[in-house]
Design a protein around this motif. Structure first.
Motif, PDB file in Angstrom:
ATOM      1  N   VAL A   1       4.810  -3.636  16.371  1.00  0.00           N
ATOM      2  CA  VAL A   1       4.626  -3.617  17.828  1.00  0.00           C
ATOM      3  C   VAL A   1       5.992  -3.701  18.510  1.00  0.00           C
ATOM      4  O   VAL A   1       6.726  -4.675  18.321  1.00  0.00           O
ATOM      5  CB  VAL A   1       3.751  -4.800  18.286  1.00  0.00           C
ATOM      6  N   PRO A   2       6.388  -2.674  19.304  1.00  0.00           N
ATOM      7  CA  PRO A   2       7.676  -2.716  20.001  1.00  0.00           C
ATOM      8  C   PRO A   2       7.720  -3.844  21.024  1.00  0.00           C
ATOM      9  O   PRO A   2       6.727  -4.134  21.689  1.00  0.00           O
ATOM     10  CB  PRO A   2       7.763  -1.340  20.675  1.00  0.00           C
ATOM     11  N   LEU A   3       8.880  -4.482  21.146  1.00  0.00           N
ATOM     12  CA  LEU A   3       9.008  -5.644  22.027  1.00  0.00           C
ATOM     13  C   LEU A   3      10.457  -5.757  22.494  1.00  0.00           C
ATOM     14  O   LEU A   3      11.387  -5.419  21.751  1.00  0.00           O
ATOM     15  CB  LEU A   3       8.599  -6.915  21.275  1.00  0.00           C
TER      16      LEU A   3
ATOM     17  N   ILE B   1      17.453  -7.531  24.407  1.00  0.00           N
ATOM     18  CA  ILE B   1      17.463  -7.255  22.970  1.00  0.00           C
ATOM     19  C   ILE B   1      16.180  -6.507  22.627  1.00  0.00           C
ATOM     20  O   ILE B   1      15.078  -6.995  22.880  1.00  0.00           O
ATOM     21  CB  ILE B   1      17.572  -8.554  22.152  1.00  0.00           C
ATOM     22  N   LEU B   2      16.335  -5.323  22.065  1.00  0.00           N
ATOM     23  CA  LEU B   2      15.196  -4.472  21.741  1.00  0.00           C
ATOM     24  C   LEU B   2      14.877  -4.554  20.253  1.00  0.00           C
ATOM     25  O   LEU B   2      15.772  -4.679  19.415  1.00  0.00           O
ATOM     26  CB  LEU B   2      15.494  -3.008  22.112  1.00  0.00           C
ATOM     27  N   GLY B   3      13.582  -4.503  19.948  1.00  0.00           N
ATOM     28  CA  GLY B   3      13.171  -4.548  18.554  1.00  0.00           C
ATOM     29  C   GLY B   3      11.672  -4.411  18.441  1.00  0.00           C
ATOM     30  O   GLY B   3      11.024  -3.770  19.274  1.00  0.00           O
ATOM     31  N   GLN B   4      11.094  -5.041  17.428  1.00  0.00           N
ATOM     32  CA  GLN B   4       9.653  -4.945  17.223  1.00  0.00           C
ATOM     33  C   GLN B   4       9.158  -6.119  16.389  1.00  0.00           C
ATOM     34  O   GLN B   4       9.907  -6.713  15.617  1.00  0.00           O
ATOM     35  CB  GLN B   4       9.292  -3.632  16.527  1.00  0.00           C
ATOM     36  N   LEU B   5       7.891  -6.444  16.590  1.00  0.00           N
ATOM     37  CA  LEU B   5       7.194  -7.344  15.686  1.00  0.00           C
ATOM     38  C   LEU B   5       6.741  -6.510  14.497  1.00  0.00           C
ATOM     39  O   LEU B   5       6.173  -5.430  14.678  1.00  0.00           O
ATOM     40  CB  LEU B   5       5.989  -7.983  16.384  1.00  0.00           C
ATOM     41  N   GLU B   6       6.988  -6.988  13.295  1.00  0.00           N
ATOM     42  CA  GLU B   6       6.613  -6.214  12.119  1.00  0.00           C
ATOM     43  C   GLU B   6       6.228  -7.144  10.967  1.00  0.00           C
ATOM     44  O   GLU B   6       6.573  -8.327  10.961  1.00  0.00           O
ATOM     45  CB  GLU B   6       7.737  -5.281  11.702  1.00  0.00           C
ATOM     46  N   PRO B   7       5.489  -6.612   9.966  1.00  0.00           N
ATOM     47  CA  PRO B   7       5.029  -7.445   8.853  1.00  0.00           C
ATOM     48  C   PRO B   7       6.198  -8.085   8.107  1.00  0.00           C
ATOM     49  O   PRO B   7       7.245  -7.470   7.912  1.00  0.00           O
ATOM     50  CB  PRO B   7       4.279  -6.450   7.961  1.00  0.00           C
ATOM     51  N   ALA B   8       5.975  -9.342   7.687  1.00  0.00           N
ATOM     52  CA  ALA B   8       6.971 -10.064   6.890  1.00  0.00           C
ATOM     53  C   ALA B   8       6.240 -11.123   6.073  1.00  0.00           C
ATOM     54  O   ALA B   8       5.614 -12.009   6.649  1.00  0.00           O
ATOM     55  CB  ALA B   8       8.020 -10.714   7.777  1.00  0.00           C
ATOM     56  N   GLY B   9       6.301 -11.017   4.752  1.00  0.00           N
ATOM     57  CA  GLY B   9       5.598 -11.978   3.918  1.00  0.00           C
ATOM     58  C   GLY B   9       4.116 -11.981   4.213  1.00  0.00           C
ATOM     59  O   GLY B   9       3.458 -10.938   4.227  1.00  0.00           O
ATOM     60  N   GLN B  10       3.573 -13.143   4.524  1.00  0.00           N
ATOM     61  CA  GLN B  10       2.162 -13.284   4.858  1.00  0.00           C
ATOM     62  C   GLN B  10       1.916 -13.257   6.367  1.00  0.00           C
ATOM     63  O   GLN B  10       0.824 -13.581   6.814  1.00  0.00           O
ATOM     64  CB  GLN B  10       1.620 -14.604   4.282  1.00  0.00           C
ATOM     65  N   GLY B  11       2.918 -12.861   7.123  1.00  0.00           N
ATOM     66  CA  GLY B  11       2.763 -12.856   8.575  1.00  0.00           C
ATOM     67  C   GLY B  11       3.566 -11.751   9.229  1.00  0.00           C
ATOM     68  O   GLY B  11       3.735 -10.666   8.683  1.00  0.00           O
ATOM     69  N   SER B  12       4.100 -12.050  10.412  1.00  0.00           N
ATOM     70  CA  SER B  12       4.893 -11.105  11.178  1.00  0.00           C
ATOM     71  C   SER B  12       6.107 -11.816  11.764  1.00  0.00           C
ATOM     72  O   SER B  12       6.102 -13.037  11.945  1.00  0.00           O
ATOM     73  CB  SER B  12       4.074 -10.483  12.318  1.00  0.00           C
ATOM     74  N   ARG B  13       7.129 -11.053  12.085  1.00  0.00           N
ATOM     75  CA  ARG B  13       8.302 -11.614  12.757  1.00  0.00           C
ATOM     76  C   ARG B  13       8.942 -10.548  13.631  1.00  0.00           C
ATOM     77  O   ARG B  13       8.703  -9.343  13.455  1.00  0.00           O
ATOM     78  CB  ARG B  13       9.325 -12.134  11.748  1.00  0.00           C
TER      79      ARG B  13
END
Length: 222
Positions: free
Chosen positions: A73-75, A98-110
């Motif tokens: 998800v872009p954020l 600061i541009l980026g995105q929420l993305e899968p990481a391990g068992q969650g998102s970051r």
């Protein structure tokens, strides 16, 4: 008689000069006023070390962001307070985007930052991440979702999952953040009785990001 008049005239001139000399006039006569502009502050380049923390905030109105485990998800985040060197020099001003995105990481998102918009450097690459969020909320088929969706923004995949389980009307007024549009992925969730979505609380989970590599910046020296 003429000498007397000349003397009086001289006295008047001297009195006028004395009055002028005693007034608060600071600019000398016949001295040109400088026309050059003050020189601009000098600049230098420096590097913010890997591992440094940058305080950030999410400026959206959502109290939480719901997204599927596998989606991105872009954020955009904002630097919440000025980052300074140990000498007090401003490295990253408050308000920087600061541009980026929420993305899968391990068992969650970051949140993974990809670009930063600096006043002296413009847009440049940044490599920084937030903590991993593993908090989840369960959406059940046919359930009332008022509590779960209140104050929430949704990733496209999460919106599609909710649409498939409880109907489009349940999320008609919610904010969908990028990704697939409402219902575009709904077919992937047909037949399911429930789905777990990652729940990101911006005020808790998106307060700082940590640099994973060095960040070169240009700073002004005054």
């Amino acid at each position: 008689m003429t000498s007397l008049n000349n003397l009086k005239a001289g006295v008047l001139v001297l009195m006028a000069m004395g009055t002028f000399a005693g007034s608060a006039v600071a600019v000398p006569i016949n001295v040109p006023v400088p026309t050059t502009k003050p020189s601009a502050p000098s600049q230098t380049k420096t590097v913010i070390s890997s591992g440094a923390s940058i305080p950030v905030r999410y400026d959206g109105t959502a109290e939480k962001i719901l997204l599927a485990r596998t989606e991105k998800v872009p954020l955009t985040l904002t630097v919440s307070s000025t980052v300074k060197s140990s000498y007090g020099t401003t490295l990253i001003p408050a308000g920087t985007k600061i541009l980026g995105q929420l993305e899968p990481a391990g068992q969650g998102s970051r949140f993974v930052a990809t670009q930063i918009v600096l006043p002296l450097d413009g847009t440049r690459t940044i490599n920084a991440t937030s903590q991993i969020v593993t908090r989840t909320e369960q959406i059940k088929k046919g359930s009332r979702t008022n509590t779960i969706l209140k104050g929430a923004a949704l990733g496209g995949a999460a919106a599609s999952a909710i649409a498939a389980l409880v109907g489009d009307k349940a999320i008609a007024t919610e904010e969908v953040l990028g990704g697939s549009g409402l219902g575009a992925l709904a077919g992937l969730f047909w037949g399911r009785k429930s789905v777990d979505v990652i729940s990101v609380n911006p005020s808790l989970d998106l307060r700082t990001i940590t640099l994973a590599s060095q960040l070169p910046v240009t700073v002004a020296l005054r």
